[in-house]
Design a protein around this motif. Structure first.
Motif, PDB file in Angstrom:
ATOM      1  N   ALA A   1     -23.082-103.673  37.488  1.00 54.93           N
ATOM      2  CA  ALA A   1     -22.781-104.378  36.118  1.00 54.93           C
ATOM      3  C   ALA A   1     -22.324-105.639  36.214  1.00 54.93           C
ATOM      4  O   ALA A   1     -22.914-106.571  35.183  1.00 54.93           O
ATOM      5  CB  ALA A   1     -21.499-103.540  35.684  1.00 54.93           C
ATOM      6  N   LEU A   2     -21.780-106.118  37.139  1.00 57.12           N
ATOM      7  CA  LEU A   2     -21.444-107.624  37.536  1.00 57.12           C
ATOM      8  C   LEU A   2     -22.882-108.267  37.665  1.00 57.12           C
ATOM      9  O   LEU A   2     -23.002-109.321  37.025  1.00 57.12           O
ATOM     10  CB  LEU A   2     -20.740-107.671  38.850  1.00 57.12           C
TER      11      LEU A   2
ATOM     12  N   VAL B   1     -16.109-107.306  33.939  1.00 56.43           N
ATOM     13  CA  VAL B   1     -16.173-106.005  34.575  1.00 56.43           C
ATOM     14  C   VAL B   1     -14.653-105.639  35.049  1.00 56.43           C
ATOM     15  O   VAL B   1     -14.434-104.398  35.225  1.00 56.43           O
ATOM     16  CB  VAL B   1     -17.051-106.291  36.102  1.00 56.43           C
TER      17      VAL B   1
ATOM     18  N   PHE C   1     -20.170-100.823  39.663  1.00 56.66           N
ATOM     19  CA  PHE C   1     -19.515-101.972  38.998  1.00 56.66           C
ATOM     20  C   PHE C   1     -20.278-103.077  39.644  1.00 56.66           C
ATOM     21  O   PHE C   1     -20.403-104.367  38.999  1.00 56.66           O
ATOM     22  CB  PHE C   1     -18.072-102.040  39.327  1.00 56.66           C
TER      23      PHE C   1
ATOM     24  N   GLU D   1     -14.073-101.673  34.488  1.00 58.21           N
ATOM     25  CA  GLU D   1     -13.652-100.756  35.387  1.00 58.21           C
ATOM     26  C   GLU D   1     -12.274 -99.809  34.792  1.00 58.21           C
ATOM     27  O   GLU D   1     -11.978 -98.787  35.128  1.00 58.21           O
ATOM     28  CB  GLU D   1     -13.080-101.349  36.774  1.00 58.21           C
TER      29      GLU D   1
END
Length: 119
Positions: free
Chosen positions: A89-90, A58, A86, A62
């Motif tokens: 996403a994590l 991640v 994010f 980013e």
């Protein structure tokens, strides 16, 4: 588990046009693949980073996103807060899922970002 991080930047017609399947379906070409898992079968030059943790992947995501955000068409860079974008996403990567994002850029360009979980 490891996480392979991929980036492709090129013409929108390649990534989304009528010839997408033939251009991107060729696993020897440095184009985003049709199937997400096929990133692993694309040329190694497309591999940007190998991360050993979801957090490391991640962090790369980013960095790559922020680098290209000023060139994103419309408001795609700001439609979702960074915390939500994010964070989701994590969570996906922590669950062992792959991640594939695509963004149109100004000037008929396209950005593809992918993280593939490798067991």
């Amino acid at each position: 588990m490891a996480f392979h991080c991929y980036l492709w930047h090129g013409d929108t017609a390649t990534a989304q046009g009528p010839k997408r399947d033939s251009l991107c379906g060729d696993l020897g070409m440095a184009t985003p693949p049709v199937m997400t898992r096929d990133w692993l079968r694309k040329p190694q030059s497309m591999l940007q980073r190998k991360a050993s943790t979801p957090h490391g992947a991640v962090n790369w995501l980013e960095e790559a996103f922020e680098q290209h955000a000023p060139k994103m068409a419309y408001s795609q860079a700001t439609d979702i807060s960074p915390h939500d974008r994010f964070g989701l996403a994590l969570a996906e990567l922590q669950g062992g899922n792959d991640l594939s994002w695509g963004f149109p850029l100004i000037g008929s360009k396209y950005l593809a970002l992918a993280i593939i979980a490798v067991r």
